[in-house]
Design an enzyme around this catalytic site. Structure first.
Site, mmCIF file in Angstrom:
data_model
loop_
_atom_site.group_PDB
_atom_site.id
_atom_site.type_symbol
_atom_site.label_atom_id
_atom_site.label_comp_id
_atom_site.label_asym_id
_atom_site.label_seq_id
_atom_site.Cartn_x
_atom_site.Cartn_y
_atom_site.Cartn_z
ATOM 1 N N ASP A 8 -44.918 82.001 -26.685
ATOM 2 C CA ASP A 8 -46.325 82.014 -26.309
ATOM 3 C C ASP A 8 -46.382 82.297 -24.809
ATOM 4 O O ASP A 8 -45.362 82.204 -24.111
ATOM 5 C CB ASP A 8 -46.944 80.656 -26.649
ATOM 6 C CG ASP A 8 -48.369 80.518 -26.164
ATOM 7 O OD1 ASP A 8 -49.190 81.392 -26.470
ATOM 8 O OD2 ASP A 8 -48.645 79.536 -25.447
ATOM 9 N N ASP A 26 -46.820 75.819 -26.857
ATOM 10 C CA ASP A 26 -47.338 74.565 -26.314
ATOM 11 C C ASP A 26 -48.472 73.983 -27.129
ATOM 12 O O ASP A 26 -49.031 72.942 -26.761
ATOM 13 C CB ASP A 26 -47.840 74.788 -24.881
ATOM 14 C CG ASP A 26 -49.065 75.690 -24.844
ATOM 15 O OD1 ASP A 26 -49.000 76.801 -25.417
ATOM 16 O OD2 ASP A 26 -50.085 75.304 -24.257
#
Length: 224
Positions: A14, A180
């Site tokens: 990400d 996350d």
């Protein structure tokens, strides 16, 4: 080598909240958008809790917070206009306050030396990715980068992860998703990939450990 890397041929990262702390510049663009619309700014702390589901959802959350929508709910035309303003402001200063998290560059270099493929799958619009990676010194590490608008689906749908794995002819079980947020973990699970979560970043105020990722790290430097 860290256990998370055992039998892994591809790492998909990400971007926002995982590799870079972009919330300050996102918040600045949100507040500039609201000011231009004669609405009250919301500030960094609130925006941190709203990041992760794409720019349109970020803008929608900001407008909902300041009461811009009537009792009938979001007005699509108003939302489109606000999103265009946000994108304009963000493009002007996307790297003003954004910084890489500690250990990120060291991690990327280590995996490159190990011969592990690395790719980027983000819910950030594609138009911002190359410029931001260059500004952060992250260009050249990724075989593929996929933004929110690259496919019809975005995380938490597994399609972006499966798409990248397919381009490299790598089985999902040999892919590690590093992120996350809930979107990253849910996308990895649905795709049949392993998932590693970082304890920092943006997860809408919920501790990421509560979602039970396969691995949990305080810093990507632990993968060096």
């Amino acid at each position: 080598m860290h256990d998370a890397l055992q039998n892994i041929d591809l790492i998909i990262y990400d971007l926002d909240g995982t590799l870079v702390d972009s919330a300050p510049d996102l918040a600045l663009a949100v507040d500039e958008m609201l000011t231009a619309m004669n609405l009250s700014p919301v500030g960094l702390d609130r925006v941190r809790d709203w990041v992760g589901n794409g720019s349109r959802r970020l803008v929608e959350r900001a407008l909902q917070h300041v009461g811009a929508f009537g009792p009938q709910g979001p007005d699509s035309m108003q939302l489109d206009d606000a999103l265009a303003l946000f994108m304009q402001f963000y493009e002007q200063h996307m790297a003003l306050h954004t910084r890489c998290y500690p250990g990120v560059i060291e991690c990327l270099k280590a995996q490159r030396e190990r011969g592990i493929y690395q790719a980027l799958v983000t819910n950030k619009p594609s138009r911002f990715i190359d410029a931001l990676l260059k500004a952060m010194g992250l260009e050249g590490f990724f075989s593929h980068t996929l933004g929110a608008d690259a496919l019809a689906q975005k995380k938490p749908d597994p399609a972006p992860l499966l798409h990248v794995a397919g381009l490299l002819d790598i089985a999902p079980e040999r892919v590690l998703m590093i992120g996350d947020s809930r979107s990253d973990i849910e996308a990895a699970r649905a795709a049949g990939c392993r998932c590693l979560a970082v304890t920092y970043g943006y997860n809408h105020g919920t501790p990421i450990a509560a979602l039970g990722p396969d691995h949990l790290l305080d810093s990507l430097e632990e993968l060096v």
